[in-house]
Design a protein around this motif. Structure first.
Motif, mmCIF file in Angstrom:
data_model
loop_
_atom_site.group_PDB
_atom_site.id
_atom_site.type_symbol
_atom_site.label_atom_id
_atom_site.label_comp_id
_atom_site.label_asym_id
_atom_site.label_seq_id
_atom_site.Cartn_x
_atom_site.Cartn_y
_atom_site.Cartn_z
ATOM 1 N N CYS A 1 0.859 -1.185 0.000
ATOM 2 C CA CYS A 1 0.000 0.000 0.000
ATOM 3 C C CYS A 1 0.892 1.229 0.000
ATOM 4 C CB CYS A 1 -0.900 -0.016 1.243
ATOM 5 S SG CYS A 1 -1.867 1.491 1.496
ATOM 6 N N VAL B 1 -7.245 -1.653 3.585
ATOM 7 C CA VAL B 1 -6.422 -0.498 3.958
ATOM 8 C C VAL B 1 -7.345 0.548 4.567
ATOM 9 C CG1 VAL B 1 -4.671 -0.911 2.189
ATOM 10 C CG2 VAL B 1 -6.637 0.534 1.664
ATOM 11 N N VAL C 1 -3.096 0.315 -3.901
ATOM 12 C CA VAL C 1 -2.907 -1.034 -3.364
ATOM 13 C C VAL C 1 -2.426 -1.954 -4.482
ATOM 14 C CG1 VAL C 1 -4.024 -3.030 -2.272
ATOM 15 C CG2 VAL C 1 -4.658 -0.702 -1.591
#
Length: 312
Positions: free
Chosen positions: A202, A228, A241
């Protein structure tokens, strides 16, 4: 949820200009001014003066019978507008291609927080599907927009990693407003869970940022959910991501520049046009040319030289 260790994340990839433009969630926003709802163009800079309380998204990945990836996306955007007449809504711009591969964006619905339909107009502009959300009425205070749509072939095989990879922007870098919170959940079904490499990463920040953020993972119904959750993103900042799959998990999409009909078909059409032109010339000469002579002498006369007075 358990955070994925750094050693298991996709190590090399970060938000880049190319990827942020290409990825489906790399979206732009414009605020609708009174006379520009249909065009989706801001008439004054102050119409950008609002913020987003949150952006939440669910990405449900699937594989079709012929091996291609498809994804259903549900985005929930909560905007906080001023209490005076300034805005009619927002424009959500969804890229229609990713690395020159059509995403075939299909909008399923746009609703508010209660599930009531929100009117919208869709147009296409510079490679983006633009959704103008709202009506001619002004909106005030807290407004929720829930957009559900599907995309095809979101997975790419990157040479530098040697794996199939879902490399996706969530809120995108095109917003002129800050986000108090951005969260996203990527749902991998049971039939694809075994193909996960365990690598996930991420990144957050503006285009090109290498700032890392945490990816959490948990099992659910035999599948895996990667999530996330980030706070306090400024205008133009995005959360990206990257999720790795074993190579060959998904069929490779063919870019338009490599498709046979994009290269061979124009040549075939040109050849057909030339052949048609030659055929028309041949027919014109063979069937519609000047009539052949028939051996008949056509007499031609000239007037006699006669004085005008005598002729009178």
């Amino acid at each position: 949820m358990t955070a994925v260790p750094d050693s298991e994340r996709v190590p090399r990839r970060r938000p880049s200009g190319r990827a942020l433009v290409a990825a489906v969630a790399a979206l732009a926003v414009l605020v609708l001014a009174p006379a520009t709802l249909g065009a989706g163009v801001s008439a004054a800079a102050d119409t950008d003066d609002f913020h987003f309380a949150s952006f939440d998204a669910d990405y449900r990945l699937e594989r079709t019978a012929d091996g291609h990836a498809t994804m259903t996306i549900v985005e929930t955007l909560v905007a906080q507008f001023p209490d005076f007449d300034q805005n009619h809504g927002i424009v959500r711009a969804i890229p229609e291609r990713y690395d020159d591969v059509p995403l075939n964006v299909q909008v399923l619905s746009v609703t508010d927080a209660d599930g009531a339909p929100v009117p919208f107009e869709r147009s296409s502009d510079d490679g983006f599907a633009r959704l103008a959300l709202g009506t001619d009425e002004f909106v005030h205070g807290r407004q929720t927009y829930v957009i559900e749509y599907t995309v095809d072939d979101p997975i790419r095989a990157f040479d530098d990693t040697g794996v199939d990879e879902l490399y996706w922007d969530t809120n995108g870098t095109g917003w002129a407003q800050p986000f108090a919170r951005v969260s996203a959940r990527f749902h991998v079904p049971a039939e694809l869970a075994d193909s996960l490499t365990g690598a996930a990463a991420c990144y957050r920040g503006p285009s090109g940022s290498a700032e890392r953020c945490a990816v959490a993972s948990k099992t659910a119904g035999g599948g895996v959910v990667l999530a996330v959750d980030e706070a306090d993103l400024s205008a133009g900042e995005n959360v990206t991501v990257a999720i790795g799959f074993e190579p060959g998990t998904f069929a490779r999409p063919v870019p338009l520049t490599e498709a046979w009909w994009a290269t061979v078909l124009p040549l075939l059409l040109l050849a057909a046009a030339l052949a048609a032109m030659v055929a028309m010339i041949a027919v014109r000469l063979a069937r519609w040319g000047d009539a052949r002579g028939r051996g008949i002498i056509v007499p031609q006369y000239t007037p006699p030289e006669v004085d005008l007075l005598l002729a009178g």
